[in-house]
Scaffold this motif. Structure first.
Motif: not given
Length: 223
Positions: A108-125
């Motif tokens: 968000t600081y760098f104005s990048l639209p990303v998916s929080s779902t991708h992030a949480i799933i990657g963290s869980l893996v």
């Protein structure tokens, strides 16, 4: 999932998870709300201030009304939770929230639209891998979810292209475009409202969730 003996062991992950969870909610809203309201602000339909207010209210309602079905299944869906004790699993969820919150905030600081779902799933893996190697991860579910990440943009492209192509040819390019738009707009709004309303009753709290296909169809027509 194995159990532990002392309830005191739950306090640290509970407190830490609550704090980081609050930060995570802010990071998700700050980034994801642009997906819903970015076009409205960019087109000048609403101001940034209005978008922030609407986004805050809508994100809260969305998480409350339709977020439970997804959030309750994340850990069990991607991790073999039998490999964790209850306390380990609590810390695992805290770590997943912490990692995702950091990534969302940085993006968000760098104005990048990303998916929080991708992030949480990657963290869980990777939490699963750290716990007990590749055997702690349900790779079939990971693969199916990753496939949906590819199919979702494709489906969005096909549907949005088809809708805009029709509107451009039948309304926008016509000499009486304003009159035609005034006729068609209520129907387009009705379909949109009905679809969003239907989603609430498909994925919302169990108290209002409708499982019957004909019931959902009737609700869609009613809306």
């Amino acid at each position: 999932m194995a159990s532990t003996n002392s309830s005191d062991e739950y306090l640290p992950p509970l407190i830490l998870g609550g704090i980081i969870g609050f930060c995570y909610i802010i990071s998700v809203g700050a980034n994801d709300v642009a997906n819903a309201l970015g076009t409205s602000v960019g087109s000048g339909a609403i101001s940034l201030r209005t978008a922030i207010v609407l986004g805050g209210i809508s994100e809260l309602l969305g998480a409350t009304l339709v977020g439970g079905k997804t959030s309750s299944s994340l850990g069990e869906k991607f991790l073999t939770i039998d490999q964790f004790t209850t306390v380990q699993y609590s810390y695992a969820m805290f770590a997943a929230l912490f990692g995702s919150a950091c990534w969302n905030s940085l993006a968000t600081y760098f104005s990048l639209p990303v998916s929080s779902t991708h992030a949480i799933i990657g963290s869980l893996v990777f939490i699963g891998i750290a716990q007990d190697g590749v055997y702690s991860v349900n790779w079939v579910e990971v693969g199916l979810t990753a496939l949906s990440w590819v199919l979702s943009p494709l489906a969005g492209f096909i549907i949005s292209y088809s809708v805009y192509y029709f509107l451009d040819k039948q309304i926008i390019s016509k000499s009486s475009s304003f009159k035609l738009a005034a006729i068609v707009s209520p129907y387009l709004n009705a379909i949109t409202i009905a679809t969003l309303g239907l989603f609430i009753f498909m994925a919302g709290p169990k108290a209002i969730r409708i499982e019957n296909g004909w019931g959902l169809f009737g609700l869609f027509v009613l809306l």
